[in-house]
Design a protein around this motif. Structure first.
Motif, PDB file in Angstrom:
ATOM      1  N   GLU A   1       0.637  -1.494   0.148  1.00  0.00           N
ATOM      2  CA  GLU A   1      -0.209   0.108   0.230  1.00  0.00           C
ATOM      3  C   GLU A   1       0.812   1.194   0.307  1.00  0.00           C
ATOM      4  O   GLU A   1       1.518   0.993   0.825  1.00  0.00           O
ATOM      5  N   VAL A   2       0.376   2.315  -0.253  1.00  0.00           N
ATOM      6  CA  VAL A   2       1.088   3.718  -0.903  1.00  0.00           C
ATOM      7  C   VAL A   2       1.404   3.966   1.364  1.00  0.00           C
ATOM      8  O   VAL A   2       0.673   3.661   1.881  1.00  0.00           O
ATOM      9  N   GLY A   3       2.879   4.084   1.038  1.00  0.00           N
ATOM     10  CA  GLY A   3       2.709   5.009   2.091  1.00  0.00           C
ATOM     11  C   GLY A   3       3.778   4.148   3.443  1.00  0.00           C
ATOM     12  O   GLY A   3       4.699   4.256   4.064  1.00  0.00           O
ATOM     13  N   GLU A   4       3.602   3.134   2.289  1.00  0.00           N
ATOM     14  CA  GLU A   4       4.542   1.441   3.430  1.00  0.00           C
ATOM     15  C   GLU A   4       5.722   1.526   2.568  1.00  0.00           C
ATOM     16  O   GLU A   4       6.583   1.556   1.312  1.00  0.00           O
ATOM     17  N   GLU A   5       6.696   1.078   3.484  1.00  0.00           N
ATOM     18  CA  GLU A   5       8.048   1.167   3.080  1.00  0.00           C
ATOM     19  C   GLU A   5       8.456  -0.174   2.335  1.00  0.00           C
ATOM     20  O   GLU A   5       7.769  -1.279   3.346  1.00  0.00           O
ATOM     21  N   HIS A   6       9.357  -0.333   1.460  1.00  0.00           N
ATOM     22  CA  HIS A   6      10.070  -1.422   0.906  1.00  0.00           C
ATOM     23  C   HIS A   6      10.934  -1.479   0.371  1.00  0.00           C
ATOM     24  O   HIS A   6      11.522  -0.470   0.260  1.00  0.00           O
ATOM     25  N   CYS A   7      11.335  -2.738   0.469  1.00  0.00           N
ATOM     26  CA  CYS A   7      13.408  -3.072   0.555  1.00  0.00           C
ATOM     27  C   CYS A   7      13.477  -4.088  -0.002  1.00  0.00           C
ATOM     28  O   CYS A   7      12.766  -5.244  -0.071  1.00  0.00           O
ATOM     29  N   VAL A   8      14.550  -3.917  -1.296  1.00  0.00           N
ATOM     30  CA  VAL A   8      15.353  -5.681  -1.611  1.00  0.00           C
ATOM     31  C   VAL A   8      16.632  -5.325  -1.432  1.00  0.00           C
ATOM     32  O   VAL A   8      16.934  -4.929  -0.809  1.00  0.00           O
ATOM     33  N   THR A   9      17.128  -6.465  -2.133  1.00  0.00           N
ATOM     34  CA  THR A   9      18.336  -6.959  -1.022  1.00  0.00           C
ATOM     35  C   THR A   9      18.825  -7.322  -2.738  1.00  0.00           C
ATOM     36  O   THR A   9      18.277  -7.944  -3.171  1.00  0.00           O
ATOM     37  N   ALA A  10      20.087  -6.494  -2.868  1.00  0.00           N
ATOM     38  CA  ALA A  10      20.619  -7.341  -4.109  1.00  0.00           C
ATOM     39  C   ALA A  10      21.560  -7.949  -3.995  1.00  0.00           C
ATOM     40  O   ALA A  10      22.575  -8.097  -2.727  1.00  0.00           O
TER      41      ALA A  10
END
Length: 486
Positions: free
Chosen positions: A252-261
């Motif tokens: 949802e908008v406003g939620e933090e999203h994290c990706v791992t490389a």
């Protein structure tokens, strides 16, 4: 007296006895003339001393023995002849090589072999003894995965002599790149055996070299006591692969999203200390009173070759996240630098049922850029979370960034308690500022109702072209009313 030797004469006789002693020493012969032993073994030679007629000399003649060559004696040994004219000399050589053993009769007792004094020489060859020690060099080394590494095992006997060529040495590797079975090599003329291998996994290896101590050509339990070790560290190679996870996600908008490389070399080893550059398109990120289109940043990989990057988009839409390993750290993706992409979809929350927002009475604010902004609109959600009605309009009157926003569709309305509400939708945007584009964009309006007459209410708007009034701008005029009904 008949002038002849007759039988009768035999009865009339007399006798005398004569003893001849050997003459002085005139010749010496050493035996064995040549011999070969292992270092540490005792060797004996026998000097047979005769006079000029070949008679063994009598007992008691002092014969001087000396050794020159690989195992020289510091002083002569004196051995006297026995009753058979023989003198035995023994010594133990510990250095591999050739010795010359000299024996002579020092007739004038000057401790020097002079001309005419009988002498002889013998040759003794000492071979190295069995393997006793193994040294592996280099003792430590660091290479990059995929590079060949070689070690040299130097094998010596108990006296420090390099063993003979052809001695078997068995190499094994334990650790991250283990050998499946011992590898047999043989020593060269310098008593050295070389072993090479190529590690593809990052980490530490222990290389062990075991000498064939009992010289039977096999690796036996007894051989395990004669060994040397070395340590090899393989570091990851250049980054060759980068994988982003999760590959897709929805928030949802406003939620933090994290990706791992996760960055690895061509063999799959994690590569720490690599700068990973992240960039996000399609996101609208708010920091304080400023908004920016997209997100970017750089993170160094940890010991597991992982770098995490997080961001938050405040408006709905699909985001493309790209990450590449900036191996030369020049801030630009160059040929050969690995990369990957992931997709992130930000969606709107469900509308709050029975929520109504009204903005009237000439509402206006001062935006964070100093411009006057006027606004108006309404929104209402029924009991089934359906948008019953809604419209929003906002104008930044400049001079900093003149922008006009007019909604074309209200997509979601969320009420938080009785005094805060957020409206999302799409709008037609006309911009007279080079900083912001014109077109159709998503938007978000946030308001706070602090009661009547509205002077403590707040308003802010965020637009998908990057325009943002700043957070919770106090109303300079107008009124915001939020109502929850049943």
């Amino acid at each position: 007296e008949n002038g002849q030797l007759d039988t009768t004469d035999q009865l009339v006789f007399g006798v005398a006895e004569k003893t001849y002693l050997p003459g002085p020493p005139a010749n010496i012969e050493l035996e064995p003339e040549t011999a070969t032993n292992r270092a540490g073994e005792r060797h004996c030679v026998t000097a047979t001393v005769e006079d000029e007629f070949g008679n063994p000399v009598s007992a008691g003649h002092p014969i001087r023995f000396s050794v020159s060559g690989a195992n020289p004696t510091l002083q002569d040994d004196i051995v006297v002849t026995n009753n058979e004219g023989k003198a035995e000399f023994c010594y133990t050589g510990t250095t591999a090589g050739t010795d010359t053993i000299t024996a002579f009769f020092d007739e004038n007792a000057n401790m020097t072999l002079d001309t005419g004094e009988p002498a002889d020489t013998a040759t003794k060859i000492y071979r190295p003894g069995p393997p006793a020690t193994v040294e592996v060099t280099p003792t430590t080394a660091v290479n990059v995965a995929g590079e060949e590494h070689c070690v040299t095992a130097t094998v010596e006997d108990e006296f420090g002599n390099r063993v003979e060529a052809g001695t078997a040495v068995f190499f094994t590797v334990t650790g991250v790149n283990p050998t499946t079975a011992p590898v047999e090599k043989t020593t060269n003329a310098n008593g050295q055996a070389e072993f090479c291998y190529t590690g593809t996994r990052a980490g530490t290896d222990t290389i062990r070299a075991v000498a064939d101590a009992n010289e039977n050509g096999q690796l036996d339990t007894s051989d395990e006591l004669v060994f040397g070790v070395a340590t090899k560290v393989y570091e990851p190679g250049q980054p060759a692969n980068l994988v982003l996870e999760p590959e897709t996600a929805t928030n949802e908008v406003g939620e933090e999203h994290c990706v791992t490389a996760t960055v690895t070399d061509r063999f799959g080893n994690p590569t720490p200390g690599v700068t990973v550059v992240f960039s996000v398109t399609g996101a609208v990120v708010v920091t304080g009173d400023e908004a920016q289109l997209g997100a970017e940043g750089s993170v160094e990989t940890n010991s597991q070759g992982e770098a995490e990057f997080c961001y938050t988009s405040e408006l709905p839409g699909e985001n493309i996240i790209k990450a590449y390993a900036d191996t030369n750290e020049n801030g630009t993706q160059d040929a050969g630098e690995p990369f990957d992409t992931a997709t992130k979809t930000y969606v709107l929350p469900e509308s709050t049922p029975n929520c109504e927002i009204t903005m009237n009475d000439g509402g206006w604010i001062v935006a964070a850029n100093g411009d006057k902004g006027t606004f108006g609109g309404n929104a209402k959600v029924d009991a089934n979370r359906q948008i019953e009605r809604g419209s929003q309009e906002y104008t930044d009157h400049g001079p900093a960034t003149p922008v006009h926003v007019k909604s074309t569709e209200i997509l979601a309305v969320v009420c938080e308690g009785n005094n805060r509400a957020t409206v999302w939708g799409t709008a037609t945007v006309r911009s007279d500022s080079v900083q912001y584009a014109s077109g159709t964009f998503p938007f978000r309006v946030s308001v706070m109702d602090s009661g009547e007459p509205g002077t403590d209410d707040t308003y802010d708007i965020l637009v998908g072209n990057g325009y943002y009034t700043g957070e919770d701008r106090p109303l300079q005029g107008g009124n915001v009313q939020i109502r929850r009904f049943s």
